[in-house]
Design a protein around this motif. Structure first.
Motif, PDB file in Angstrom:
ATOM      1  N   CYS A  93       0.841  -1.199   0.000  1.00 22.16           N
ATOM      2  CA  CYS A  93       0.000   0.000   0.000  1.00 22.16           C
ATOM      3  C   CYS A  93       0.877   1.249   0.000  1.00 22.16           C
ATOM      4  O   CYS A  93       0.633   2.191  -0.762  1.00 22.16           O
ATOM      5  CB  CYS A  93      -0.895   0.023   1.236  1.00 22.16           C
ATOM      6  N   ALA A  94       1.882   1.256   0.860  1.00 22.47           N
ATOM      7  CA  ALA A  94       2.728   2.456   0.947  1.00 22.47           C
ATOM      8  C   ALA A  94       3.389   2.741  -0.396  1.00 22.47           C
ATOM      9  O   ALA A  94       3.420   3.882  -0.858  1.00 22.47           O
ATOM     10  CB  ALA A  94       3.772   2.282   2.047  1.00 22.47           C
ATOM     11  N   ARG A  95       3.920   1.703  -1.045  1.00 23.10           N
ATOM     12  CA  ARG A  95       4.581   1.888  -2.353  1.00 23.10           C
ATOM     13  C   ARG A  95       3.604   2.415  -3.400  1.00 23.10           C
ATOM     14  O   ARG A  95       3.897   3.382  -4.104  1.00 23.10           O
ATOM     15  CB  ARG A  95       5.165   0.562  -2.843  1.00 23.10           C
ATOM     16  N   ALA A  96       2.434   1.777  -3.490  1.00 18.51           N
ATOM     17  CA  ALA A  96       1.465   2.172  -4.520  1.00 18.51           C
ATOM     18  C   ALA A  96       0.981   3.602  -4.262  1.00 18.51           C
ATOM     19  O   ALA A  96       0.884   4.417  -5.191  1.00 18.51           O
ATOM     20  CB  ALA A  96       0.289   1.198  -4.542  1.00 18.51           C
ATOM     21  N   LEU A  97       0.689   3.907  -3.010  1.00 18.00           N
ATOM     22  CA  LEU A  97       0.208   5.252  -2.680  1.00 18.00           C
ATOM     23  C   LEU A  97       1.275   6.304  -2.938  1.00 18.00           C
ATOM     24  O   LEU A  97       0.992   7.401  -3.419  1.00 18.00           O
ATOM     25  CB  LEU A  97      -0.244   5.307  -1.215  1.00 18.00           C
ATOM     26  N   ARG A  98       2.517   5.969  -2.627  1.00 14.07           N
ATOM     27  CA  ARG A  98       3.619   6.908  -2.889  1.00 14.07           C
ATOM     28  C   ARG A  98       3.761   7.157  -4.382  1.00 14.07           C
ATOM     29  O   ARG A  98       3.900   8.298  -4.830  1.00 14.07           O
ATOM     30  CB  ARG A  98       4.943   6.340  -2.366  1.00 14.07           C
ATOM     31  N   ASP A  99       3.733   6.058  -5.174  1.00 15.09           N
ATOM     32  CA  ASP A  99       3.918   6.193  -6.631  1.00 15.09           C
ATOM     33  C   ASP A  99       2.844   7.084  -7.242  1.00 15.09           C
ATOM     34  O   ASP A  99       3.126   7.914  -8.090  1.00 15.09           O
ATOM     35  CB  ASP A  99       3.831   4.820  -7.316  1.00 15.09           C
ATOM     36  N   ILE A 100       1.607   6.886  -6.804  1.00 13.90           N
ATOM     37  CA  ILE A 100       0.492   7.563  -7.472  1.00 13.90           C
ATOM     38  C   ILE A 100       0.263   8.979  -6.931  1.00 13.90           C
ATOM     39  O   ILE A 100      -0.048   9.886  -7.692  1.00 13.90           O
ATOM     40  CB  ILE A 100      -0.774   6.687  -7.384  1.00 13.90           C
ATOM     41  N   THR A 101       0.435   9.160  -5.621  1.00  8.95           N
ATOM     42  CA  THR A 101       0.123  10.486  -5.050  1.00  8.95           C
ATOM     43  C   THR A 101       1.367  11.330  -4.784  1.00  8.95           C
ATOM     44  O   THR A 101       1.245  12.531  -4.557  1.00  8.95           O
ATOM     45  CB  THR A 101      -0.602  10.340  -3.689  1.00  8.95           C
ATOM     46  N   ARG A 102       2.538  10.666  -4.749  1.00 12.94           N
ATOM     47  CA  ARG A 102       3.806  11.338  -4.399  1.00 12.94           C
ATOM     48  C   ARG A 102       3.841  11.795  -2.934  1.00 12.94           C
ATOM     49  O   ARG A 102       4.709  12.569  -2.536  1.00 12.94           O
ATOM     50  CB  ARG A 102       4.086  12.550  -5.302  1.00 12.94           C
ATOM     51  N   LEU A 103       2.887  11.326  -2.139  1.00 10.89           N
ATOM     52  CA  LEU A 103       2.892  11.678  -0.713  1.00 10.89           C
ATOM     53  C   LEU A 103       3.898  10.792   0.038  1.00 10.89           C
ATOM     54  O   LEU A 103       4.121   9.641  -0.350  1.00 10.89           O
ATOM     55  CB  LEU A 103       1.492  11.448  -0.111  1.00 10.89           C
ATOM     56  N   PRO A 104       4.468  11.319   1.119  1.00 15.11           N
ATOM     57  CA  PRO A 104       5.443  10.535   1.890  1.00 15.11           C
ATOM     58  C   PRO A 104       4.755   9.565   2.856  1.00 15.11           C
ATOM     59  O   PRO A 104       4.805   9.732   4.070  1.00 15.11           O
ATOM     60  CB  PRO A 104       6.222  11.613   2.651  1.00 15.11           C
ATOM     61  N   ILE A 105       4.091   8.565   2.284  1.00 15.58           N
ATOM     62  CA  ILE A 105       3.365   7.588   3.108  1.00 15.58           C
ATOM     63  C   ILE A 105       4.380   6.741   3.882  1.00 15.58           C
ATOM     64  O   ILE A 105       5.367   6.276   3.307  1.00 15.58           O
ATOM     65  CB  ILE A 105       2.541   6.633   2.215  1.00 15.58           C
ATOM     66  N   SER A 106       4.127   6.541   5.167  1.00 16.24           N
ATOM     67  CA  SER A 106       5.002   5.636   5.918  1.00 16.24           C
ATOM     68  C   SER A 106       4.165   4.556   6.599  1.00 16.24           C
ATOM     69  O   SER A 106       2.938   4.656   6.649  1.00 16.24           O
ATOM     70  CB  SER A 106       5.824   6.410   6.956  1.00 16.24           C
ATOM     71  N   VAL A 107       4.849   3.519   7.079  1.00 13.94           N
ATOM     72  CA  VAL A 107       4.135   2.452   7.775  1.00 13.94           C
ATOM     73  C   VAL A 107       4.500   2.507   9.253  1.00 13.94           C
ATOM     74  O   VAL A 107       5.662   2.668   9.622  1.00 13.94           O
ATOM     75  CB  VAL A 107       4.443   1.047   7.175  1.00 13.94           C
ATOM     76  N   LYS A 108       3.461   2.438  10.066  1.00  9.35           N
ATOM     77  CA  LYS A 108       3.665   2.438  11.525  1.00  9.35           C
ATOM     78  C   LYS A 108       3.274   1.062  12.021  1.00  9.35           C
ATOM     79  O   LYS A 108       2.160   0.597  11.719  1.00  9.35           O
ATOM     80  CB  LYS A 108       2.816   3.533  12.186  1.00  9.35           C
ATOM     81  N   TRP A 109       4.187   0.432  12.736  1.00 11.31           N
ATOM     82  CA  TRP A 109       3.924  -0.909  13.217  1.00 11.31           C
ATOM     83  C   TRP A 109       2.685  -0.931  14.116  1.00 11.31           C
ATOM     84  O   TRP A 109       2.552  -0.033  14.934  1.00 11.31           O
ATOM     85  CB  TRP A 109       5.156  -1.420  13.988  1.00 11.31           C
TER      86      TRP A 109
END
Ligand code: BT5
Length: 257
Positions: A93-109
């Motif tokens: 999800c983080a990769r796809a969202l970053r690619d499409i929106t260019r937002l700095p999505i991160s994953v929090k455990w």
């Protein structure tokens, strides 16, 4: 959803069930899987009336604007590696969202998709196992795509956000869904092919948790420490003030700094 089918490159989502209103896509997908639905079947709804978070919590699921999706997997995963399915979903999800929106999505455990301090999405993996064998898993993904600020109830306005809020424009829901499914397939194949290290390294790259001082609430227990790393099963390694390392299986994590 024709357009969606044409955007999906691989096997995940080729069997696609799209629904208007449903209680929960995860509940629906668990029932479908019980009935024999195949590996890679995807359920998507426009709205959920009882969207589920972890531990019986609710997932706010207003109509028409966001992603509520569940993917059925018949994984060859040992029960102790089940958490890695959450890791796979989170990095995909983080990769796809970053690619499409260019937002700095991160994953929090363990299961949050974040934009800075706010939650833009969450993952809920449910499993059916018999003895030591996982028969199937359902990977549930909820993402706030085009919710506006006033779509969130007051209790969530401080902690939740959407891709639209962060970019100030509508985001393409189908493109995002297809991007996520394509990424999950890629990472699931890497995992099945024994490339677990690649997966864990990608999680570390995308993580907003590692190296931070955190508190973790698990049941009645509240722990404080430094999030050192995740182990090879996706568990969090927490360094306690005593210097000891404690392995955390699940819980709610807050980043202190
Ligand atoms: C999660 O749980 O983050 C897992 C969410 C999974 C939702 C998907 S939607 C498709 C599939 N079908 C389902 O029924 N579920 C899955 P958890 O870590 O327990 O977080 C839940 C908490 O997040 C709630 O207690 C609220 O505080 C907050 N929350 C609820 N709805 C939210 C939203 N739309 N956006 C951001 N935060 C939300």
């Amino acid at each position: 959803m024709d357009q969606l089918s044409s955007l999906i490159k691989g096997k995940f989502g080729k069997d696609l069930i799209t629904l208007g209103t449903i209680d929960s896509t995860n509940t629906f997908a668990m029932e479908l899987a019980e009935g024999g639905a195949t590996h890679g079947t995807v359920v998507i709804a426009d709205r959920q009336t009882s969207g589920k978070g972890r531990l019986g919590r609710a997932w706010l699921s207003p109509a028409g604007v966001n992603i509520y999706m569940s993917l059925i997997l018949r994984p060859f995963v040992r029960p102790e590696d089940a958490t890695l399915l959450t890791v796979i979903a989170a990095i995909s999800c983080a990769r796809a969202l970053r690619d499409i929106t260019r937002l700095p999505i991160s994953v929090k455990w363990p299961n949050d998709l974040m934009i800075a301090e706010r939650k833009a999405g969450g993952i809920l993996v449910e499993i059916k196992s018999i003895g030591r064998k996982i028969v199937f898993a359902v990977v549930g993904i909820g993402i706030n795509v085009n919710s506006d600020r006033n779509d969130f109830p007051p209790v969530l306005t401080g902690s939740a956000t959407s891709l639209k809020i962060e970019t100030s424009r509508e985001q393409p829901r189908n493109l995002l869904i297809a991007g996520i499914l394509n990424e999950i397939e890629r990472w699931y194949d890497a995992f099945s092919g024994g490339k677990k290290k690649l997966l864990l390294d990608e999680w570390r790259n995308l993580s907003s948790t590692i190296g931070k001082t955190v508190t973790i609430k698990a049941g009645d227990e509240v722990l404080i420490g430094t999030a050192e790393d995740i182990d090879t099963s996706g568990m969090l390694l927490l360094k306690l003030p005593s210097g000891n390392i404690k392995t955390i299986h699940t819980g709610d994590l807050t980043i202190l700094g």
